[in-house]
Design an enzyme around this catalytic site. Sequence first.
Site, short mmCIF file in Angstrom:
data_model
loop_
_atom_site.label_atom_id
_atom_site.label_comp_id
_atom_site.label_asym_id
_atom_site.label_seq_id
_atom_site.Cartn_x
_atom_site.Cartn_y
_atom_site.Cartn_z
N LYS A 74 -17.97 -6.28 7.39
CA LYS A 74 -16.68 -6.93 7.60
C LYS A 74 -16.33 -6.91 9.07
CE LYS A 74 -14.14 -6.32 3.23
NZ LYS A 74 -12.94 -5.70 2.64
N SER A 119 -2.86 -7.80 3.08
CA SER A 119 -3.18 -7.69 4.51
C SER A 119 -3.55 -9.06 5.08
CB SER A 119 -4.33 -6.71 4.73
OG SER A 119 -3.98 -5.44 4.26
N ARG A 155 -1.49 -5.99 -8.38
CA ARG A 155 -0.36 -6.90 -8.15
C ARG A 155 -0.22 -7.89 -9.28
NH1 ARG A 155 -2.89 -7.79 -2.31
NH2 ARG A 155 -4.62 -7.22 -3.63
N HIS A 197 0.84 -1.21 0.00
CA HIS A 197 0.00 0.00 0.00
C HIS A 197 0.87 1.26 0.00
CE1 HIS A 197 -3.07 -2.64 2.36
NE2 HIS A 197 -3.49 -2.55 1.13
P1 ADP Z 1 -9.58 -4.11 -0.03
O1 ADP Z 1 -9.84 -4.66 1.33
O2 ADP Z 1 -10.61 -3.16 -0.55
O3 ADP Z 1 -9.15 -5.16 -1.03
P2 ADP Z 1 -6.88 -3.39 0.47
O4 ADP Z 1 -6.61 -2.62 1.71
O5 ADP Z 1 -6.50 -4.83 0.49
O6 ADP Z 1 -8.37 -3.15 0.14
O7 ADP Z 1 -6.16 -2.73 -0.79
C1 ADP Z 1 -6.42 -1.42 -1.25
C2 ADP Z 1 -5.81 -1.21 -2.62
O8 ADP Z 1 -4.42 -1.53 -2.60
C3 ADP Z 1 -6.37 -2.06 -3.74
O9 ADP Z 1 -6.32 -1.29 -4.94
C4 ADP Z 1 -5.41 -3.22 -3.82
O10 ADP Z 1 -5.41 -3.85 -5.10
C5 ADP Z 1 -4.11 -2.49 -3.58
N1 ADP Z 1 -3.03 -3.33 -3.05
C6 ADP Z 1 -3.06 -4.09 -1.94
N2 ADP Z 1 -1.88 -4.71 -1.74
C7 ADP Z 1 -1.07 -4.34 -2.76
C8 ADP Z 1 0.28 -4.66 -3.14
N3 ADP Z 1 1.02 -5.52 -2.45
N4 ADP Z 1 0.76 -4.09 -4.27
C9 ADP Z 1 -0.01 -3.25 -5.00
N5 ADP Z 1 -1.27 -2.91 -4.70
C10 ADP Z 1 -1.81 -3.44 -3.61
#
Ligand code: ADP
Length: 172
Positions: free
Chosen positions: A47, A134, A96, A23
Amino acid sequence: MSTALSSHHAVYVGSFDPLTLGHVDIIKRGAAIFDRITVGIGINPGKDPLFSPEERLSLTRSVLAPLKNVETLCFEGLTVEFIRHCGARVLLRGVRTLSDIETEFTFTLANRALDPQIDTLFLMASEKYTHVSSTLIKQIAQLAQGAAVGKLNEFVPPEVIQPLLQKYQRTK
Ligand code: ADP
């Protein structure tokens, strides 16, 4: 619907439960392109997050404090409504893998149908973070033994490590 939205301002939304280095990588890239980035922590009543909205807000703000054109807020409701409320024209998303793009495709078209003025921009994080999510980090924090716990610093910002381990009554 005709309010002027800024093309120089992008919003990056997610659960950030917790914020990862993947992130942070996307946020830094966004902050280098746009004048202003708003990080929106989505509060989804459906959630059951590990960190409360207040904890996620405070952790995210402390990690991103050095980035002067980045602010962090919590929001409820539709992403496009939050973006419009911020006065931004761009939704920033991180991808990703190719399968991420498939999922994002549907979201993007739905968001466009909801608010055609807002466009989505995709950025790729460094390949170092392709496998970082996450969900994976929570599993590592819960299950890892010995040296593997020390590997958490490859996935999450230092500020996140202790609060994360505490959630599972573990120490480094
Ligand atoms: P959600 O719970 O809505 O999936 P996240 O907090 O997991 O949200 O992720 C928010 C954003 O960050 C999304 O666009 C997700 O694709 C992107 N993202 C998460 N992890 C990575 C990573 N390792 N590399 C690039 N983008 C990421």
